[in-house]
Each structure stands twice: as structure tokens, then as C-alpha cells.
Design an enzyme around this catalytic site. Structure first.
Site, PDB file in Angstrom:
ATOM      1  N   LYS A 137      34.532  36.997  41.920  1.00 18.69           N
ATOM      2  CA  LYS A 137      34.966  38.312  42.286  1.00 18.69           C
ATOM      3  C   LYS A 137      33.540  39.231  42.849  1.00 18.69           C
ATOM      4  O   LYS A 137      32.328  38.791  42.224  1.00 18.69           O
ATOM      5  CB  LYS A 137      35.737  39.379  41.722  1.00 18.69           C
ATOM      6  CG  LYS A 137      37.038  38.675  41.118  1.00 18.69           C
ATOM      7  CD  LYS A 137      38.005  39.748  40.750  1.00 18.69           C
ATOM      8  CE  LYS A 137      39.443  38.854  40.515  1.00 18.69           C
ATOM      9  NZ  LYS A 137      40.284  40.010  39.750  1.00 18.69           N
ATOM     10  N   THR A 167      42.596  39.424  31.437  1.00 23.33           N
ATOM     11  CA  THR A 167      42.396  40.282  32.354  1.00 23.33           C
ATOM     12  C   THR A 167      41.498  41.421  32.226  1.00 23.33           C
ATOM     13  O   THR A 167      40.630  41.784  33.222  1.00 23.33           O
ATOM     14  CB  THR A 167      43.887  40.686  33.170  1.00 23.33           C
ATOM     15  OG1 THR A 167      44.586  39.485  33.198  1.00 23.33           O
ATOM     16  CG2 THR A 167      43.567  41.346  34.488  1.00 23.33           C
ATOM     17  N   ASN A 191      36.884  42.451  37.448  1.00 27.75           N
ATOM     18  CA  ASN A 191      36.621  41.773  36.269  1.00 27.75           C
ATOM     19  C   ASN A 191      36.313  40.360  36.431  1.00 27.75           C
ATOM     20  O   ASN A 191      36.712  39.438  35.833  1.00 27.75           O
ATOM     21  CB  ASN A 191      38.314  41.669  35.733  1.00 27.75           C
ATOM     22  CG  ASN A 191      39.347  40.854  36.506  1.00 27.75           C
ATOM     23  OD1 ASN A 191      38.852  40.769  37.869  1.00 27.75           O
ATOM     24  ND2 ASN A 191      40.209  40.677  35.917  1.00 27.75           N
ATOM     25  N   HIS A 214      39.050  35.314  39.200  1.00 26.36           N
ATOM     26  CA  HIS A 214      40.117  35.299  39.086  1.00 26.36           C
ATOM     27  C   HIS A 214      40.610  33.753  38.811  1.00 26.36           C
ATOM     28  O   HIS A 214      40.023  32.860  39.399  1.00 26.36           O
ATOM     29  CB  HIS A 214      40.882  35.850  40.512  1.00 26.36           C
ATOM     30  CG  HIS A 214      42.316  35.096  40.818  1.00 26.36           C
ATOM     31  ND1 HIS A 214      43.382  35.834  40.424  1.00 26.36           N
ATOM     32  CD2 HIS A 214      42.805  34.006  41.556  1.00 26.36           C
ATOM     33  CE1 HIS A 214      44.435  35.103  40.705  1.00 26.36           C
ATOM     34  NE2 HIS A 214      44.129  33.924  41.243  1.00 26.36           N
TER      35      HIS A 214
HETATM   36  P1  CMP Z   1      43.412  38.726  38.897  1.00 27.72           P
HETATM   37  O1  CMP Z   1      43.505  37.790  37.651  1.00 27.72           O
HETATM   38  O2  CMP Z   1      42.801  38.404  40.091  1.00 27.72           O
HETATM   39  O3  CMP Z   1      44.932  39.049  39.175  1.00 27.72           O
HETATM   40  C1  CMP Z   1      45.145  40.272  39.904  1.00 27.72           C
HETATM   41  C2  CMP Z   1      44.229  41.423  39.656  1.00 27.72           C
HETATM   42  O4  CMP Z   1      44.799  42.708  39.527  1.00 27.72           O
HETATM   43  C3  CMP Z   1      43.753  41.287  38.127  1.00 27.72           C
HETATM   44  O5  CMP Z   1      42.871  40.111  37.852  1.00 27.72           O
HETATM   45  C4  CMP Z   1      43.147  42.622  38.064  1.00 27.72           C
HETATM   46  O6  CMP Z   1      41.735  42.547  38.608  1.00 27.72           O
HETATM   47  C5  CMP Z   1      43.677  43.667  39.107  1.00 27.72           C
HETATM   48  N1  CMP Z   1      44.456  44.508  38.046  1.00 27.72           N
HETATM   49  C6  CMP Z   1      45.310  44.184  37.245  1.00 27.72           C
HETATM   50  N2  CMP Z   1      45.929  45.497  36.462  1.00 27.72           N
HETATM   51  C7  CMP Z   1      45.105  46.392  37.217  1.00 27.72           C
HETATM   52  C8  CMP Z   1      45.129  47.854  37.007  1.00 27.72           C
HETATM   53  N3  CMP Z   1      45.599  48.551  36.021  1.00 27.72           N
HETATM   54  N4  CMP Z   1      44.193  48.361  37.807  1.00 27.72           N
HETATM   55  C9  CMP Z   1      43.533  47.879  38.721  1.00 27.72           C
HETATM   56  N5  CMP Z   1      43.220  46.413  38.927  1.00 27.72           N
HETATM   57  C10 CMP Z   1      44.413  45.830  38.260  1.00 27.72           C
END
Ligand code: CMP
Length: 131
Positions: A3, A85, A106, A109
Site C-alpha cells: 500500500k 488488519t 496498514n 493487503h
Molecule cells: P485491507 O486488508 O486492505 O481490506 C480493507 C481495508 O480497509 C483494510 O485493509 C484497512 O486498511 C481498511 N480499514 C478497515 N477498517 C478500517 C477503519 N475502521 N478505518 C479505516 N480503514 C479501515
């Protein structure tokens, strides 16, 4: 998919090294910057979530590195390698523990099923030859 936070911080190489050392074969890889609209299509399953707008803005804020990876038990093993996550909950030694900044930024993915891995791989690499 590495990311924008991790790419901008210069952690692409370190993360790829961890992925390869964990036994994944890189089948396809590139560096691209998505529009907010394209990021929105990728994360369409989250369209009703309160963080969807933030997610699309963030995922189109800088370059990302999508990959198709191959390994036995790849989905489960990759999720173990990347960690929870929310990096606050990620185990020591996982990619997110080492490199993620927040639940949104984070670092990486991973697909959550073989079916979604197929869909997400095609999203970035449809029409290309894999080897
Ligand atoms: P990912 O595994 O890419 O799948 C969906 C993404 O949404 C997740 O990782 C997070 O980076 C993002 N995400 C999930 N929950 C939240 C949240 N409460 N606030 C902001 N981003 C979020």
C-alpha cells in the site's frame, strides 16, 4: 498489494524480501497509482462501510505494488505473514507489525479467499501473460 504508506516509506524491497523468504513465488508484479474511482472498484465490497471514502482516498494517494503470489495454502499463510488488519493487534515479526502505521495505512493487503485472489489478481493483471 503493498500500500501507499509502505511504498512511499521505501519499504517495498524489504516487504518483497519477507514474502519471498516465506516461500511465496512472485507470479506477477507492477508499480501503479490508482485513481480514486479505480480504488473504489477494487474495494467495492466495502462500499457500505463508514471508512470506504477514506479507504479510496488513501489507496489512490500514492503508488502501490500489486502482485500475484503462488504457494501451497497461500491465502492462509499470507494472512499469517502480514498480521492483523489493525497493526496494534498484529503479532511480532509480521509485515504489518513492522511496517504499518494505522488500520488504514496498514502497509499491505492480502486476499481473503482463493476466489477473491483470482478476482483481485485479474483486476490488476487481466490480459497479461503470467510465468
Ligand atoms: P485491507 O486488508 O486492505 O481490506 C480493507 C481495508 O480497509 C483494510 O485493509 C484497512 O486498511 C481498511 N480499514 C478497515 N477498517 C478500517 C477503519 N475502521 N478505518 C479505516 N480503514 C479501515
Amino acid at each position: 498489494m503493498i500500500k501507499p504508506d509502505a511504498v512511499a516509506d521505501g519499504n517495498t524491497g524489504a516487504i518483497i524480501k519477507m514474502i519471498e523468504e516465506a516461500g511465496f513465488r512472485i507470479v506477477a508484479m507492477k508499480k501503479v497509482k490508482l485513481s480514486a474511482e479505480t480504488a473504489g472498484k477494487f474495494y467495492e465490497v466495502h462500499a457500505e462501510r463508514p471508512f470506504y471514502g477514506e479507504l479510496c482516498a488513501y489507496m489512490s494517494s500514492g503508488a502501490i505494488v500489486p502482485m500475484i503470489l503462488e504457494k501451497d495454502n497461500a491465502v492462509e499463510d499470507f494472512r499469517k505473514l502480514i498480521g492483523a488488519t489493525n497493526p496494534a493487534n498484529a503479532e511480532e515479526g509480521t509485515i504489518r507489525k513492522l511496517y504499518a502505521k494505522s488500520i488504514g495505512a496498514n502497509a499491505i493487503h492480502g486476499s481473503d479467499s482463493d476466489e477473491n485472489a483470482g478476482i483481485e489478481g485479474s483486476f490488476f493483471f487481466a490480459g497479461t501473460e503470467q510465468f
